[in-house]
Scaffold this active site. Structure first.
Site, short mmCIF file in Angstrom:
data_model
loop_
_atom_site.label_atom_id
_atom_site.label_comp_id
_atom_site.label_asym_id
_atom_site.label_seq_id
_atom_site.Cartn_x
_atom_site.Cartn_y
_atom_site.Cartn_z
N VAL A 1 0.87 -1.19 0.00
CA VAL A 1 0.00 0.00 0.00
C VAL A 1 0.90 1.24 0.00
O VAL A 1 1.78 1.37 0.85
CB VAL A 1 -0.93 0.01 1.24
CG1 VAL A 1 -1.64 1.36 1.37
CG2 VAL A 1 -1.95 -1.12 1.15
N ALA B 1 0.06 8.66 -2.11
CA ALA B 1 0.80 8.24 -3.31
C ALA B 1 1.07 9.31 -4.36
O ALA B 1 2.04 9.22 -5.09
CB ALA B 1 0.06 7.09 -3.96
N LYS C 1 6.88 7.00 -6.08
CA LYS C 1 7.42 5.87 -5.32
C LYS C 1 6.73 4.57 -5.72
O LYS C 1 7.38 3.52 -5.79
CB LYS C 1 7.33 6.14 -3.81
CG LYS C 1 8.24 7.31 -3.45
CD LYS C 1 8.28 7.67 -2.02
CE LYS C 1 9.14 8.90 -1.79
NZ LYS C 1 8.66 10.14 -2.41
N ASP D 1 -4.66 8.20 -2.47
CA ASP D 1 -4.55 9.63 -2.15
C ASP D 1 -5.95 10.16 -1.88
O ASP D 1 -6.90 9.77 -2.55
CB ASP D 1 -3.87 10.42 -3.27
CG ASP D 1 -3.14 11.63 -2.71
OD1 ASP D 1 -1.90 11.61 -2.60
OD2 ASP D 1 -3.84 12.61 -2.36
N ARG E 1 -5.08 15.86 -6.46
CA ARG E 1 -3.87 15.02 -6.43
C ARG E 1 -4.18 13.61 -6.94
O ARG E 1 -3.34 12.98 -7.58
CB ARG E 1 -3.32 14.94 -5.00
CG ARG E 1 -2.97 16.24 -4.38
CD ARG E 1 -1.61 16.71 -4.74
NE ARG E 1 -0.58 15.83 -4.28
CZ ARG E 1 0.73 15.99 -4.55
NH1 ARG E 1 1.11 17.02 -5.27
NH2 ARG E 1 1.62 15.14 -4.11
N ASP F 1 4.55 8.21 2.95
CA ASP F 1 5.31 9.42 2.59
C ASP F 1 4.33 10.60 2.74
O ASP F 1 3.89 11.18 1.75
CB ASP F 1 5.78 9.25 1.13
CG ASP F 1 6.67 10.36 0.64
OD1 ASP F 1 7.57 10.77 1.38
OD2 ASP F 1 6.46 10.83 -0.49
N CYS G 1 10.18 14.78 2.98
CA CYS G 1 11.20 15.66 2.39
C CYS G 1 11.34 16.87 3.31
O CYS G 1 11.30 18.01 2.86
CB CYS G 1 10.87 16.03 0.96
SG CYS G 1 9.21 16.62 0.72
C1 LIG Z 1 4.41 14.13 -0.03
S1 LIG Z 1 3.04 13.84 -1.04
C2 LIG Z 1 3.34 12.21 -1.63
C3 LIG Z 1 4.37 12.08 -2.75
C4 LIG Z 1 4.43 10.68 -3.33
N1 LIG Z 1 4.66 9.68 -2.29
C5 LIG Z 1 5.48 10.52 -4.41
O1 LIG Z 1 6.61 10.16 -4.08
O2 LIG Z 1 5.20 10.75 -5.58
C6 LIG Z 1 1.78 13.59 0.14
C7 LIG Z 1 0.43 13.18 -0.43
O3 LIG Z 1 -0.33 12.66 0.65
C8 LIG Z 1 -1.71 12.93 0.42
N2 LIG Z 1 -2.40 12.75 1.71
C9 LIG Z 1 -2.34 13.54 2.80
N3 LIG Z 1 -3.08 13.03 3.80
C10 LIG Z 1 -3.63 11.87 3.35
C11 LIG Z 1 -4.47 10.88 3.92
N4 LIG Z 1 -4.94 10.98 5.17
N5 LIG Z 1 -4.81 9.82 3.15
C12 LIG Z 1 -4.36 9.72 1.89
N6 LIG Z 1 -3.57 10.62 1.29
C13 LIG Z 1 -3.19 11.69 2.01
C14 LIG Z 1 -1.67 14.34 -0.14
O4 LIG Z 1 -2.85 14.60 -0.89
C15 LIG Z 1 -0.40 14.31 -1.01
O5 LIG Z 1 -0.72 14.03 -2.33
#
Ligand SMILES: C[S@@+](CC[C@H](N)C(=O)[O-])C[C@H]1O[C@@H](n2cnc3c(N)ncnc32)[C@H](O)[C@@H]1O
Length: 492
Positions: A253, A257, A262, A289, A294, A332, A391
């Site tokens: 999972v 995402a 990733k 997500d 997003r 992440d 990050c």
């Molecule tokens: C740092 S980014 C992820 C980047 C991604 N892992 C990559 O490497 O391409 C964080 C993401 O987490 C999502 N997010 C934040 N809280 C969330 C939650 N409770 N459940 C699912 N997604 C969430 C945001 O919408 C955002 O798109």
């Protein structure tokens, strides 16, 4: 001489470049068209803006070396417009001294004696931090990374395509003289380009990752834009899939995402590692997500790179997601993004006095991150590996999150495991002990030519694990229960 109108335009542009985190050069090219500036005016503006950005951190260090009273007077004069202060100081100390009368700060502040003092402090600041260690220089010169998309082609095939389009494989250290050129026929005419722009080398830490100099045009190459055989992705962000070591047949999972880097890298790595065996028993990713915009971006990316057979996308809140079959979780979550160097190096230059909001925001992010990590470790009964990454460069979002959650999940068999053991930069101690800190990975933009990043990997042997476990979430009193959404960054 810069007119008042051009000084205002320069400051406005500097503010925009800083706030949007966009390429300053692109903003300047757009400006030329929009404002119909003469070639001479535009060149002048371009030079002043680029130079101010280059020296702004040095100028800030210079101001910080002044006696407090003078520092405060300067800040007061330029209180609402820090970039006007950096522009003014650049012009006064390093430029042509042509805007002083246009900006006209307090005469007392700019007395002969004070200017002398500024000069002395500038010399001290220069000795402390050479120009090549200044954030502006580092941001300008950061390498571009592109990893091979193994679903579309092998490293060897990408190599030979690059070489047949003029690129050449070399070592990181080799440099060419500025006279060495490569000639291409473009739009029917022969054109010469500096050879230096066409070099690339193989990264030593992440497999199938190619490195290009900062001014390379690789992002426009057909292997990236059309064939999708190369994916532009920062080196540090590749660490998660590089070290995750998902086994064939695993369901993983990806909890947060979008845009899917990733998830896609994990599958690509599986193909690279296992060859044809991968297709008989593939790794599958559920990419989650919760944000609509997003999520749409995630779907577009997965489709355009050809991953839809291996990555199932779900629009959901990870905190409400459970899955008794998954063996691995990539977490992440949203973070301060403070490690994104190209975007954030100007942060400390945008405000003259540090505001209270910073620590409040970090506390809230940290609360949200702990909640997400605890859910990943407690509510997936058959999960045996979880990576937690950000990050961010702040301990509050990294080691402190890991430490606090680790205390609560040790009873479930979870331990921190050594992640990418050959990588030299490890986590910080306190509150983690030396062994736990050494299990974590950090990157430093100033030393590693990549964004600031943090990864910790939790593992457990499944036989010790109860199949279901629920416990109320207990965090320290300093945690604060507001949704992280209300603190989303202006730029994300
Ligand atoms: C740092 S980014 C992820 C980047 C991604 N892992 C990559 O490497 O391409 C964080 C993401 O987490 C999502 N997010 C934040 N809280 C969330 C939650 N409770 N459940 C699912 N997604 C969430 C945001 O919408 C955002 O798109």
């Amino acid at each position: 001489m810069l007119s008042k109108e051009l000084v205002d335009l320069a400051v406005e542009t500097l503010e925009q470049c800083s706030k949007r985190g966009a390429s300053c050069k692109n903003i300047l090219y757009k400006l030329r068209k929009e404002r119909m500036l003469s070639q001479r005016q535009w060149k002048h503006l371009y030079a002043v803006i680029m130079q101010t950005r280059k020296y702004a951190t040095l100028l800030k260090e210079t101001v910080e070396l002044l006696p407090e009273a003078l520092q405060n007077s300067l800040y007061r004069c330029f209180d609402s417009r820090p970039w006007l202060l950096w522009l003014f100081l650049y012009d006064l100390l390093l430029g042509k001294n042509e805007i002083g009368s246009t900006v006209s700060p307090d005469e007392e502040v700019c007395s002969e004696q004070n200017v002398k003092l500024l000069w002395q402090c500038l010399e001290t600041a220069k000795k402390r931090t050479p120009l090549t260690d200044q954030p502006a220089w580092l941001a300008e010169n950061m390498y571009i990374y592109a990893r091979v998309n193994h679903l579309k082609g092998s490293l060897e095939a990408v190599h030979s395509s690059l070489e047949s389009s003029g690129y050449y494989n070399t070592t990181q250290e080799e440099t060419n003289s500025s006279e060495q050129v490569v000639t291409f026929v473009k739009k029917g005419a022969k054109r010469k380009y500096p050879l230096e722009l066409y070099k690339f080398w193989l990264d030593a830490d992440v497999s199938s990752l190619l490195v290009f100099p900062s001014n390379s045009k690789i992002a426009q190459h057909f292997l990236v834009r059309v064939r999708r055989k190369l994916v532009i992705q920062d080196k540090a962000s590749c660490f998660v899939a590089q070290g995750f070591d998902a086994q064939l047949g695993w369901k993983v999972v990806d909890a947060c995402a979008s845009p899917g880097n990733k998830s896609m890298h994990l599958i690509s790595k599986g193909v690279e590692q296992h060859g044809d065996k991968f297709y008989n028993n593939p790794i599958k990713v559920i990419a989650i997500d919760r944000d609509k915009r997003r999520f749409d971006l995630l779907n577009r990316t997965i489709h355009s790179f050809g991953y839809e057979s291996y990555i199932d996308t779900q629009r959901a809140d990870f905190l409400e997601w459970s899955d008794k079959d998954c063996q691995g979780i990539i977490l992440d979550p949203s973070c301060s993004g403070s490690g994104l160097f190209k975007r954030n190096w100007t942060d400390s230059l945008d405000e003259l006095q540090q505001k209270e909001t910073h620590s409040t925001r970090l506390r809230q992010l940290s609360f949200f991150q702990k909640k997400m990590l605890r859910h990943a470790l407690c509510d997936f009964p058959n999960c045996r590996r979880v990576t937690y990454s950000t990050c961010s460069i702040y301990k509050e979002e990294n080691e402190i999150v890991v430490y606090e959650v680790l205390q609560q999940v040790k009873d479930l068999g979870w331990k921190l495991t050594q992640f990418l053991p050959k990588w030299p930069r490890r986590g910080f101690t306190d509150p983690l002990n030396a062994e736990e800190a050494a299990a974590c990975v950090r990157t430093d933009p100033k030393l590693d030519h990549t964004n600031g990043f943090f990864v910790a990997c939790f593992e457990r042997a499944l036989s010790n694990t109860p199949l279901s476990y629920k416990n109320p979430i207990v965090f320290s009193a300093s945690d604060c229960n507001r949704s992280v959404n209300s603190f989303k960054r202006k730029r994300t």
